[in-house]
Design an enzyme around this catalytic site. Structure first.
Site, PDB file in Angstrom:
ATOM      1  N   HIS A 118       0.780  -1.581  -0.088  1.00 27.05           N
ATOM      2  CA  HIS A 118      -0.093  -0.048   0.323  1.00 27.05           C
ATOM      3  C   HIS A 118       1.186   0.763  -0.085  1.00 27.05           C
ATOM      4  O   HIS A 118       0.782   2.605   0.627  1.00 27.05           O
ATOM      5  CB  HIS A 118      -0.722   0.069   1.327  1.00 27.05           C
ATOM      6  N   HIS A 194     -10.178   1.804   0.109  1.00 28.49           N
ATOM      7  CA  HIS A 194     -10.046   0.474   1.181  1.00 28.49           C
ATOM      8  C   HIS A 194     -11.100   0.475   1.945  1.00 28.49           C
ATOM      9  O   HIS A 194     -11.240   0.046   3.059  1.00 28.49           O
ATOM     10  CB  HIS A 194      -8.548   0.795   1.878  1.00 28.49           C
ATOM     11  N   GLU A 326     -11.664  -3.757  -3.003  1.00 25.71           N
ATOM     12  CA  GLU A 326     -10.723  -2.739  -4.323  1.00 25.71           C
ATOM     13  C   GLU A 326     -10.370  -2.917  -5.534  1.00 25.71           C
ATOM     14  O   GLU A 326      -9.412  -3.295  -6.073  1.00 25.71           O
ATOM     15  CB  GLU A 326      -9.221  -3.111  -3.158  1.00 25.71           C
TER      16      GLU A 326
END
Ligand SMILES: *[C@@H]1O[C@H](CO)[C@@H](O)[C@H](O)[C@H]1NC(C)=O
Ligand SMILES: *[C@@H]1O[C@H](CO)[C@@H](O)[C@H](O)[C@H]1NC(C)=O
Length: 361
Positions: A118, A194, A326
């Site tokens: 991420h 997210h 996602e």
């Protein structure tokens, strides 16, 4: 000499004070609400991490529930272990060994462990975004957030301008539109929202009774460290086949084991362009969510490692307490030439990612 030194110290301190004050005025962390005219559909957003803090939707009896996990206070969002509702980037998901080759140059990202997840430990979900526009009223209220990512931030090349707009459009429809422009160097870009969805309401228990459908006939299998093997394999004949509506609980055991405790996998979504990606339905409340997006993939994550997290309104979130949908590029695309490219170049096409969440009940 002595005199100059004495003078320079307070001046230096004054400059610091002024700089931080101007910064504070531009970049105050706040909470912004968008509400439908009818009043039974609303969201809250904070410019910390461009985070979707709440999504309130009715059910068929008019009972309102907040269907995303989150926290009551901004201080909790600042906690580094949280990704609830945030926008992750510059590159969502995993990059093997935190390294890749771009135009013949080896890029090494800042990393703590072996993979970078991420966008690194201070990715876009852990920075303050600037509120560019906030239009809370009218038929289609919206908020636009902006972030300037600097060259070498977390190791990524080049300056990048990033925008995220959340908007209530149509009855019970939430759109999230994101774009990014490379200003000085070619760079990978892969943003993802997210949000942790639980259509029974956040903190109402696990989502194993919810029914999911993912419009993907292929997926990207991973190795023991969650990095794609490079294969884009058919879901047919595997527990990952969710092309027909499937109760999550009926598959969770089948996709567990070997370090996995549920779904945490990228789907190669069928078709191209803006299309239906997934449907989620909660038979108990009757609420349903249809997700449309224009990205090549969607990571399905069933909150496998969520445990005893104190969330909004005193609710405690546990394992399988939510599902994340996602939409994004395939994980580790920078190291797999056969995956769709996520490289954005100065003067070239900007990165764009549109999502539409359609609720029904
Ligand atoms: C990551 O490192 C491992 C061993 O350290 C190596 O086998 C693998 O090829 C590397 N992967 C990439 C994408 O560089
Ligand atoms: C990105 O989004 C912002 C806000 O909606 C918009 O003003 C801008 O033109 C967009 N940029 C691109 C390259 O699409």
């Amino acid at each position: 000499m002595a005199r100059a030194a004495l003078l320079s110290i307070p001046l230096f301190l004054l400059c610091l004070a002024l700089a931080s004050r101007a910064d504070a005025a531009r970049k105050t962390v706040g909470v912004y609400e968008l509400k439908s005219k009818k009043g039974d559909f609303s969201i809250k957003v904070t410019n910390w991490g461009a985070t979707l803090m709440s999504v309130i939707v009715p059910d068929s009896k008019g009972n309102l529930a907040d269907v995303v996990l989150g926290y009551d206070t901004l201080a909790q969002y600042v906690d580094p272990s949280s990704a609830f509702g945030t926008v992750v980037g510059r590159v969502a998901n995993r990059i093997a060994n935190g390294t890749f080759v771009l135009d013949g140059k080896t890029i090494r990202l800042n990393k703590d462990g072996t993979t970078v997840l991420h966008g690194g430990h201070r990715g876009f979900n852990r920075v303050i975004w600037t509120v560019k526009e906030y239009v809370p009223g009218g038929d289609s209220p919206y908020i636009t957030l902006y972030y300037h990512s600097f060259d070498r931030e977390q190791g990524f090349p080049g300056d990048l301008d990033v925008y995220v707009t959340y908007q209530l459009c149509g009855p019970y429809e939430l759109s999230a539109r994101m774009n990014a422009t490379a200003l000085s160097k070619a760079t990978p870009v892969n943003l993802a929202n997210h949000a942790y969805w639980n259509l029974g309401g956040h903190g109402s228990g696990d989502v194993l009774g919810e029914v999911i459908q993912v419009f993907a006939s292929r997926y990207t299998p991973v190795d023991g460290s969650m990095i794609p093997t490079g294969e884009v394999a058919p879901v047919s004949g595997t527990p990952y086949d969710l092309r027909a509506p499937t109760r999550l609980g009926s598959r969770i055991g089948l996709v567990s084991g070997a370090g996995m405790a549920g779904f945490d996998i990228n789907y190669a979504v069928d078709g191209e362009g803006f299309r239906r990606v997934a449907c989620l339905r909660d038979p108990a409340s009757g609420r349903a969510l249809e997700l449309w997006a224009d990205q090549p993939g969607m990571q399905l994550y069933t909150s496998n490692w969520l445990s005893n997290v104190k969330g909004k309104g005193g609710k405690v979130y546990g394992q399988y307490g939510a599902v994340c949908l996602e939409t994004q590029h395939y994980p580790d695309a920078v190291n797999h030439p056969n995956f769709p490219s996520e490289i954005v170049r100065p003067g070239g096409m900007a990165y764009k990612h549109d999502m539409l969440f359609k609720f029904s009940f």
